[in-house]
Motif scaffolding. Structure first.
Motif, PDB file in Angstrom:
ATOM      1  N   TYR A   1      -6.534   3.325   1.776  1.00 31.95           N
ATOM      2  CA  TYR A   1      -6.884   2.012   1.216  1.00 31.95           C
ATOM      3  C   TYR A   1      -8.142   1.465   1.893  1.00 31.95           C
ATOM      4  CZ  TYR A   1      -6.258  -2.567  -0.923  1.00 31.95           C
ATOM      5  OH  TYR A   1      -6.446  -3.709  -1.662  1.00 31.95           O
TER       6      TYR A   1
ATOM      7  N   ASP B   1       3.865   7.266   7.793  1.00 27.73           N
ATOM      8  CA  ASP B   1       4.096   6.943   6.383  1.00 27.73           C
ATOM      9  C   ASP B   1       3.218   5.771   5.951  1.00 27.73           C
ATOM     10  OD1 ASP B   1       6.129   8.857   5.741  1.00 27.73           O
ATOM     11  OD2 ASP B   1       7.531   7.675   6.931  1.00 27.73           O
TER      12      ASP B   1
ATOM     13  N   LYS C   1       0.840  -1.208   0.000  1.00 27.60           N
ATOM     14  CA  LYS C   1       0.000   0.000   0.000  1.00 27.60           C
ATOM     15  C   LYS C   1       0.871   1.253   0.000  1.00 27.60           C
ATOM     16  CE  LYS C   1      -3.464  -2.483   2.699  1.00 27.60           C
ATOM     17  NZ  LYS C   1      -3.983  -2.682   4.079  1.00 27.60           N
ATOM     18  N   TYR C   2       1.936   1.228   0.784  1.00 25.80           N
ATOM     19  CA  TYR C   2       2.835   2.379   0.842  1.00 25.80           C
ATOM     20  C   TYR C   2       3.468   2.640  -0.525  1.00 25.80           C
ATOM     21  CZ  TYR C   2       7.113   5.006   1.544  1.00 25.80           C
ATOM     22  OH  TYR C   2       8.123   5.917   1.404  1.00 25.80           O
TER      23      TYR C   2
ATOM     24  N   PHE D   1       1.000   4.076  -2.902  1.00 29.57           N
ATOM     25  CA  PHE D   1       0.662   5.446  -2.514  1.00 29.57           C
ATOM     26  C   PHE D   1       1.727   6.435  -2.974  1.00 29.57           C
ATOM     27  CE2 PHE D   1       0.383   8.804   0.864  1.00 29.57           C
ATOM     28  CZ  PHE D   1      -0.894   9.252   0.559  1.00 29.57           C
ATOM     29  N   VAL D   2       2.992   6.051  -2.878  1.00 26.82           N
ATOM     30  CA  VAL D   2       4.071   6.981  -3.239  1.00 26.82           C
ATOM     31  C   VAL D   2       4.370   6.948  -4.738  1.00 26.82           C
ATOM     32  CG1 VAL D   2       5.114   6.951  -0.958  1.00 26.82           C
ATOM     33  CG2 VAL D   2       5.887   5.294  -2.673  1.00 26.82           C
TER      34      VAL D   2
ATOM     35  N   LYS E   1      -2.253  10.509  -3.605  1.00 27.81           N
ATOM     36  CA  LYS E   1      -0.967  11.070  -3.149  1.00 27.81           C
ATOM     37  C   LYS E   1      -0.543  12.234  -4.046  1.00 27.81           C
ATOM     38  CE  LYS E   1       3.074  11.002  -0.945  1.00 27.81           C
ATOM     39  NZ  LYS E   1       3.982  11.781  -1.787  1.00 27.81           N
TER      40      LYS E   1
ATOM     41  N   LEU F   1      -4.674   4.953  -5.016  1.00 28.62           N
ATOM     42  CA  LEU F   1      -3.801   5.469  -3.955  1.00 28.62           C
ATOM     43  C   LEU F   1      -2.774   6.447  -4.521  1.00 28.62           C
ATOM     44  CD1 LEU F   1      -3.027   2.299  -1.774  1.00 28.62           C
ATOM     45  CD2 LEU F   1      -4.442   4.256  -1.146  1.00 28.62           C
ATOM     46  N   GLY F   2      -2.195   6.067  -5.656  1.00 29.25           N
ATOM     47  CA  GLY F   2      -1.205   6.948  -6.279  1.00 29.25           C
ATOM     48  C   GLY F   2      -1.790   8.278  -6.704  1.00 29.25           C
TER      49      GLY F   2
ATOM     50  N   SER G   1      -1.366   5.774   4.017  1.00 27.63           N
ATOM     51  CA  SER G   1      -1.734   4.942   2.862  1.00 27.63           C
ATOM     52  C   SER G   1      -2.730   3.861   3.273  1.00 27.63           C
ATOM     53  CB  SER G   1      -0.495   4.308   2.236  1.00 27.63           C
ATOM     54  OG  SER G   1       0.262   3.583   3.181  1.00 27.63           O
ATOM     55  N   HIS G   2      -2.583   3.351   4.500  1.00 26.40           N
ATOM     56  CA  HIS G   2      -3.509   2.335   5.007  1.00 26.40           C
ATOM     57  C   HIS G   2      -4.920   2.901   5.137  1.00 26.40           C
ATOM     58  CE1 HIS G   2      -4.899  -1.073   7.467  1.00 26.40           C
ATOM     59  NE2 HIS G   2      -5.494  -0.159   8.217  1.00 26.40           N
TER      60      HIS G   2
END
Length: 371
Positions: A229, A221, A184-185, A188-189, A268, A264-265, A225-226
């Motif tokens: 999600y 961090d 997920k992280y 996200f990034v 961000k 997610l991306g 993202s969690h």
């Protein structure tokens, strides 16, 4: 052990009770060979390797030696990969290499079969288990103690062992597991393609990838993202059970994890277009709200609107970029294309080239949070 295998008759019969044939050049077997080839590690071989389990019908003292024993009908029931690799890499062996061996004396055929069965059916070790005691994971776990309503599961299965009160405190909404939270992280990034395509072993055991995920990171961090999600998961569930035909048609798309990662991306990217103070206030608001949720609590619509905007952005960008597929593509078609090509940067570039056509709806929904 290696000398035993040098006799072809013994080599072909000593594993008759083993459940598996020698698997060849697997990662596990290559790992054994790498340890033997490392002068600093080979003396600790017995610490790193699970060893060998065998059975025999009789154990007796060797009358010619006080430190040696004789075994009647010796059979290796677990450890074939280790023993065969020792044989194949005999040139690397010296007196510094020792291996653990457990030998059970039994004449009962059924007991021998059971020993073989149960020593070969232990729970598999996952990549996420192997990194449990790494220094960066330990440091992160210590930092998570400052977030009392969040559970960072360093040991797989620990959450399931909690008492009911603790489970109600954290809820599954605030449970973070090492492998899923890493993916997920990364999504996200800005790397959803890598996040979903990469196998667990490569993701967590390759040092450069491990450091990319965990080095110089703090709990927030992964928490941010969690949370996003989990908001996507909430919409997934709502659309799945909706009586609205339009939402039912959308559900197969948002249900795909690859599309959730792309969303997610996109979120961000919109966050990064905010002033730092405004971004900080928005994330604090979202965190404070989610930090207090109890099992069964409804999530406010203004938070869900953020991920709905992210889904709409994905849908529009994908359809615009792939007009020949927009009419009748299925959810499987979308997944196939996304997993074949890294579409995230392509869609981002497409948006940048047509900014006048794509006002940032995600950004607008993010700002609504603190209005």
């Amino acid at each position: 052990v290696a000398r035993l295998y040098s006799d072809p008759v013994i080599r072909n019969t000593i594993n008759n009770l083993n459940l598996r044939e020698y698997q060849g050049r697997t990662k596990f077997n290559q790992g054994i060979a790498d340890t033997l080839n490392n002068d600093a590690e080979k003396s600790k071989f017995w610490k790193f390797n699970n060893g060998i389990t065998a059975t025999c019908e009789l154990i007796s003292d060797d009358t010619n030696s006080s430190t040696e024993y004789r075994f009647k009908n010796l059979k290796i029931v677990n450890g074939r990969q280790t023993s065969m690799t020792l044989y194949k890499k005999e040139s690397l062996l010296d007196d510094n290499v020792t291996v653990k061996i457990i030998i059970h004396e039994t004449v009962d055929n059924e007991e021998r079969s059971l020993i073989s069965k149960y020593t070969n059916t232990q729970n598999a070790i996952k990549a996420s288990d192997i990194i449990t005691n790494k220094e960066l994971i330990t440091k992160l776990a210590i930092q998570f103690t400052k977030f009392p309503n969040w559970f960072f599961e360093t040991q797989r299965g620990h959450y399931n062992m909690l008492d009911k009160k603790s489970k109600n405190k954290f809820t599954k909404k605030r449970r973070l597991e090492k492998e899923p939270m890493s993916r997920k992280y990364l999504a996200f990034v800005g790397d959803p393609y890598f996040a979903i395509k990469t196998r667990d072993e490569e993701l967590l055991l390759v040092e450069s990838n491990f450091n990319r995920i965990f080095k110089d990171k703090c709990p927030m961090d992964f928490i941010v993202s969690h949370i996003f999600y989990q908001l996507i998961e909430e919409i997934d569930e709502k659309w799945k059970n909706s009586s609205d035909e339009k939402l039912q048609k959308r559900w197969p798309y948002i249900h795909k994890r690859i599309i959730k990662f792309y969303m997610l991306g996109f979120i961000k990217n919109s966050l990064d277009n905010l002033e730092s103070s405004e971004k900080e206030n928005i994330l604090k608001n979202i965190f404070d709200n989610y930090d207090e949720l109890k099992t069964g609590d409804e999530i406010e619509q203004k938070y869900l609107d953020i991920v709905i905007a992210a889904f709409n952005e994905f849908k529009v960008l994908y359809s615009e970029k792939n007009p020949h597929e927009a009419e009748d593509y299925t959810d499987d078609d979308v997944k196939k294309y996304l997993l074949k090509y890294n579409y995230f940067p392509i869609l981002q570039d497409h948006k940048e080239s047509k900014m006048e056509l794509y006002p940032d709806a995600i950004l607008a929904k993010l700002k609504k949070v603190i209005e």
